[in-house]
Design an enzyme around this catalytic site. Structure first.
Site, PDB file in Angstrom:
ATOM      1  N   GLY A 289       0.804  -1.223   0.000  1.00  0.00           N
ATOM      2  CA  GLY A 289       0.000   0.000   0.000  1.00  0.00           C
ATOM      3  C   GLY A 289       0.830   1.262   0.000  1.00  0.00           C
TER       4      GLY A 289
ATOM      5  N   SER B  85       0.018  -4.715  -4.942  1.00  0.00           N
ATOM      6  CA  SER B  85      -1.219  -5.454  -5.250  1.00  0.00           C
ATOM      7  C   SER B  85      -1.078  -6.170  -6.592  1.00  0.00           C
ATOM      8  CB  SER B  85      -2.425  -4.511  -5.279  1.00  0.00           C
ATOM      9  OG  SER B  85      -2.240  -3.490  -6.235  1.00  0.00           O
TER      10      SER B  85
ATOM     11  N   ASP C 100      -0.104  -1.608 -13.786  1.00  0.00           N
ATOM     12  CA  ASP C 100       0.749  -2.263 -12.782  1.00  0.00           C
ATOM     13  C   ASP C 100       0.915  -3.751 -13.068  1.00  0.00           C
ATOM     14  OD1 ASP C 100       0.637   0.213 -11.681  1.00  0.00           O
ATOM     15  OD2 ASP C 100      -0.113  -0.398  -9.720  1.00  0.00           O
TER      16      ASP C 100
END
Ligand SMILES: Nc1ncnc2c1ncn2[C@@H]1O[C@H](COP(=O)(O)OP(=O)(O)O)[C@@H](O)[C@H]1O
Ligand SMILES: C[C@@](O)(CCOP(=O)(O)O)CC(=O)O
Ligand SMILES: [Mg+2]
Length: 397
Positions: free
Chosen positions: A141, A147, A205
């Site tokens: 985070g 993630s 990402d």
């Protein structure tokens, strides 16, 4: 079904330009980081799926018959091109005892795991009896794509366990990668994992986590940068926690509220990404200082834009201010609202100036380190090739 253990890893990323704007179809430039997430999968004999996620404090186990029953309750088919539906996620939340509002790291990680395990096994075979542990060098985070690295590792391992893609590691090899077609499949499933965690991800990402290197990304179109010079980047983690999901939703609200004001900002960010790409591709491998004033100015302009979009934070202002006092230029990276910032180091920046900047940043309670960018994408490892700390973290030493 897979008969041997496997270890996969995927890198985190740094977005140079285009965060948030890329969610709205604009151009982003992103590079893979030399910090990775590792996942070990062992075929389990006990008719259960066991998952340990020490980074977010999860240790859970479910019987495969229960998971099978849960899966058969879904009327819709699972596919790598389909978003997880609200009903599917509600059912999985109820199954795992997660409240609807929870965006706690352990809730999102568990939900993404359950979704990917059920969806991938539904499409390619039976729920596999497996034992999984995930460990990461990335802060969670903080804007470095933890993630996505997690989702890419899950996709690669589960697809391999179900036999949907090959297990390309030959005897005696230390690492291996999948074919282009297999990487595309890993990327598509990882995107669904990102959807569970982020709500509305752009896909940049997971693309970097899958392919590594340096990429330009726009609306699902992925292009490797022709040439990337050796860039020295200082990464600083303000350690201010934030959630990508919440920040992305906030930007959407702002665009809906002030479209005529915000859309030009998004266009300007896209132009910054394109300008940066032109400069990077024109730079020689070991660039001279003359290229840097433009790159620095682009950092400054983009940082102002990101503040306009409401994803700044006093800690990031402080980071920029401290580095500016040493003649260095910084911007936030990733979703902002805290998390990490990047600082461009010039070839002629003296080691003393870097040390002084680092000292002042640490005095603010931040953590900072110099990075190497352009790391390889998702990789399969033999256990003998893993460093001692990774082996230990994966309980293999
Ligand atoms: N090593 C990990 N193990 C389990 N879940 C992880 C791991 N790394 C990240 N996650 C999941 O990703 C979420 C963080 O994602 P996000 O808010 O997008 O930040 P970022 O991607 O910038 O690190 C965590 O809340 C958690 O659900
Ligand atoms: C803000 C955004 O552009 C990047 C988010 O990156 P991170 O989760 O903060 O590492 C969102 C996205 O592209 O999906
Ligand atoms: Mg993320």
């Amino acid at each position: 079904m897979l008969e041997r253990s496997l270890v996969v890893s995927a890198p985190g990323k740094v977005i140079l330009h285009g965060e948030h704007a890329v969610v709205h179809g604009k151009v982003a430039l992103a590079v893979a980081l030399d910090l990775r997430t590792f996942l070990r999968l062992r075929p389990g004999g006990g008719g259960s799926v066991t998952v340990r996620l020490p980074g977010v404090g999860v240790a859970a186990s479910w019987d495969t018959p229960r998971l099978r029953a849960l899966r058969s309750g879904f009327s819709a088919d699972f596919d790598e091109s389909k978003s997880p539906s609200v009903e599917q996620l509600d059912t999985l939340r109820e199954f795992a005892g997660i409240t609807a509002e929870s965006s706690a790291p352990e809730s999102l990680a568990t939900l993404a795991f359950l979704y990917m395990c059920l969806a991938i096994s539904a499409k390619y075979g039976d729920v596999p009896s497996v034992d999984i542990i995930v460990w990461s060098e990335l802060p969670t985070g903080a804007g470095l794509g933890s993630s996505a690295a997690y989702s890419v590792c899950l996709a690669a391992a589960l697809l391999t366990a179900c036999g949907a893609i090959a297990c390309p590691l030959a005897e005696g090899e230390s690492t291996a990668r999948w074919t282009e077609e297999e990487l595309s499949l890993i990327n598509s499933w990882a995107f669904q994992g990102e959807r569970v965690i982020h709500g509305n991800p752009s896909g940049v990402d997971n693309a970097v986590g899958t392919w590594g290197g340096a990429l330009r990304y726009q609306s699902g179109k992925i292009t490797s940068l022709k040439r990337v010079p050796t860039l020295r980047i200082l990464l600083t983690n303000t350690k201010v926690p934030r959630s990508t999901k919440v920040l992305v939703a906030g930007v959407k609200d702002k665009i809906l509220k002030f479209p005529a004001i915000m859309n030009p900002v998004l266009d300007s960010i896209s132009a910054i990404s394109q300008e940066c790409q032109s400069v990077l591709e024109a730079m020689p491998g070991n660039p001279s200082p003359e290229y840097y004033p433009v790159l620095e100015e682009l950092f400054d302009i983009n940082q102002h834009h990101l503040n306009v979009m409401g994803v700044g934070h006093p800690s990031l202002d402080r980071l920029c201010h401290v580095t500016a006092s040493h003649g260095l230029h910084s911007k936030l990276t990733g979703a902002g609202g805290g998390g990490c910032g990047i600082t461009l180091l010039r070839p002629d920046t003296s080691p003393l100036a870097v040390e002084a900047a680092k000292r002042d940043l640490c005095a603010c309670g931040f953590e900072c380190w110099e990075t190497n960018i352009g790391a390889p994408g998702v990789t399969l490892h033999s256990s003998s090739s893993l460093k001692a700390d990774v082996l230990h973290a994966l309980s293999m030493s």
